[in-house]
Design an enzyme around this catalytic site. Structure first.
Site, PDB file in Angstrom:
ATOM      1  N   CYS A  11     -11.986  16.620  12.001  1.00  0.00           N
ATOM      2  CA  CYS A  11     -12.742  15.772  10.767  1.00  0.00           C
ATOM      3  C   CYS A  11     -13.788  15.580   9.671  1.00  0.00           C
ATOM      4  CB  CYS A  11     -12.337  14.704  11.230  1.00  0.00           C
ATOM      5  SG  CYS A  11     -12.866  13.895  11.932  1.00  0.00           S
ATOM      6  N   CYS A  42       0.450  -1.443  -0.246  1.00  0.00           N
ATOM      7  CA  CYS A  42       0.210   0.067   0.028  1.00  0.00           C
ATOM      8  C   CYS A  42       0.340   1.213  -0.112  1.00  0.00           C
ATOM      9  CB  CYS A  42      -0.581  -0.253   1.085  1.00  0.00           C
ATOM     10  SG  CYS A  42      -2.082   1.456   1.278  1.00  0.00           S
TER      11      CYS A  42
END
Length: 455
Positions: free
Chosen positions: A411, A161
């Site tokens: 967020c 990843c």
């Protein structure tokens, strides 16, 4: 609408989940993978009362912001949403997501003249994540890791990843070799064989310490200790090894309630500048180490703290923001609903010889008025809530206490805008500074400074 209906669609903006948004007969059309200013042939997949879900059939006019995604799994794995967009344009679009959220939810937004700064990005917007939590599956006699495709339980096998720290990728490769060697296989829902559900690896690059957690369906732990020993011999940075038991296969939660320490230290150490923190497997800790320093510097800068200031840190967790600012103020008090987080915060204060930080477990809407009644009058309240935003009861408290300054670390632009709509009844919005904590994804983080309305 006819099945497989297709139309030419112009993408106007980016949505909060990274999807392109166009309009068909005044109804929003959400299209994954499309970019603002592109003209596409769009096939409608599903129509609801107030929106349409579409997919790209063909890009007729590509955006100048479009690039080839460097990850071979992009578009299949649900981890990233924006790799097909130039990084500098990602920053621009994310700032626009904040603007659109404010326009939608904040009454009289146009009259407020809010100063929304350009987003602070990263010089190297890949390989930044300090933690991986990977579902596992069996492939023949091997164990593979991956991520679920968006909104599905379909596991996309992933060899590496490119937003995870490279050390984590390398450590996962070694773990995947050791698992079948020690006869530890992934749990299979169909055959109900195997026991392993997830592998979690957290690595603190600035201390070179790594913690590994294997999530098991049950306490059948044959050979786990041998695997831990071999892994920690091969990878010296792995200094802490745990097992977590999560028998609820229907739950979306990765961890169950029970952690079992297997080998090494019980915690690993992290650094934010010169402040030390001990991290246990259940600790919440920011996933982007480099940008966390940037984010907290923004908090400190916007708060413009003085040595005489008293500060409250709501949703304080293990005390990261509290201890980061403690040396700049007279006293800081942190409150969090999680007992273990408060214990960790107290331990972290002692670890850094910080004596002007006090932490208490409980609901902020109860604890903050209690402190004020006892004579602790804050000059500034800092809030870093979860995605759901500030609790309604705490919003009521904030409007009632009317401190000089509020710092809101958000967020989620939507919940930020809704909360600001309430807080602007008592406070002015001075500035919003976005910080890119999660490059290549649609996640948007920002810091808002508010000041009490002077009458």
């Amino acid at each position: 609408m006819k099945s497989n209906f297709q139309t030419l669609l112009t993408i106007k903006r980016l949505g909060i989940n990274g999807e392109g948004i166009g309009y068909y007969k005044r109804k929003a059309v959400f299209v994954d993978g499309a970019i603002p200013e592109e003209e596409i042939i769009c096939e409608f997949i599903k129509e609801e009362d107030n929106y349409i879900q579409g997919k790209v059939v063909k890009i007729k006019k590509p955006s100048k912001d479009r690039v080839e995604a460097p990850c071979p799994y992009f578009g299949r794995c649900g981890g990233c949403q924006l790799q097909h967009i130039k990084y500098e344009s990602q920053l621009k679009f994310k700032r626009e997501i904040i603007v659109h959220s404010l326009e939608r939810y904040l009454t009289k937004y146009d009259q407020l003249n809010i100063d929304i700064k350009e987003m602070i990005g990263m010089d190297k917007p890949y390989y930044y994540r300090n933690k991986a939590q990977m579902p596992v599956a069996n492939e023949g006699r091997n164990v593979v890791t991956g991520l679920y495709a968006a909104n599905t339980n379909h596991l996309v096998y992933i060899d590496t990843c490119i937003i995870q720290n490279e050390f984590i990728n390398n450590t996962l490769d070694i773990i995947k070799v050791l698992l079948p060697k020690h006869h530890i296989m992934a749990y299979n829902r169909k055959t109900r064989s195997g026991n392993l559900r997830y592998v979690s690896v957290r690595y603190m690059e600035n201390t070179k310490e790594c913690q590994v957690v294997l999530v098991l369906k049950d306490k059948h732990m044959t050979n786990i200790s041998k695997l831990a020993e071999e892994l920690m011999t091969k990878v010296k940075e792995v200094v802490s090894f745990y097992v977590n038991i999560n028998p609820d296969i229907s739950s979306h939660e990765i961890y169950g309630e029970e952690f079992i320490h297997i080998r090494g230290k019980k915690t690993i150490e992290a650094l934010i500048k010169d402040i030390k923190f001990t991290i246990s497997p259940h600790s919440f800790y920011q996933l982007n180490t480099k940008q966390t320093e940037v984010l907290y510097d923004v908090v400190k800068q916007l708060a413009n703290l003085k040595k005489t200031d008293k500060v409250i840190d709501s949703y304080c967790g293990i005390g990261t923001i509290s201890l980061f600012i403690a040396r700049d103020v007279a006293e800081v008090r942190g409150v969090d609903i999680t007992e273990q987080a408060i214990k960790d915060a107290r331990n972290n204060a002692s670890l850094n010889n910080i004596t002007n930080a006090y932490f208490e477990a409980g609901h902020a809407e109860t604890i903050i008025p209690k402190w004020i009644k006892e004579g602790f009058k804050p000059d500034c309240i800092i809030m870093d809530p979860p995605l759901t935003g500030i609790d309604d009861k705490l919003l009521s408290v904030l409007k009632r206490v009317k401190v000089k300054k509020l710092i809101y670390v958000s967020c989620n632009p939507s919940t930020l805008a809704k909360d600001l709509n309430e807080l602007t009844k008592v406070y002015n919005i001075e500035v919003i500074q976005p910080v890119d904590m999660f490059p290549q994804t649609s996640h948007v983080e920002c810091v808002t400074l508010m000041s009490r309305v002077k009458k």
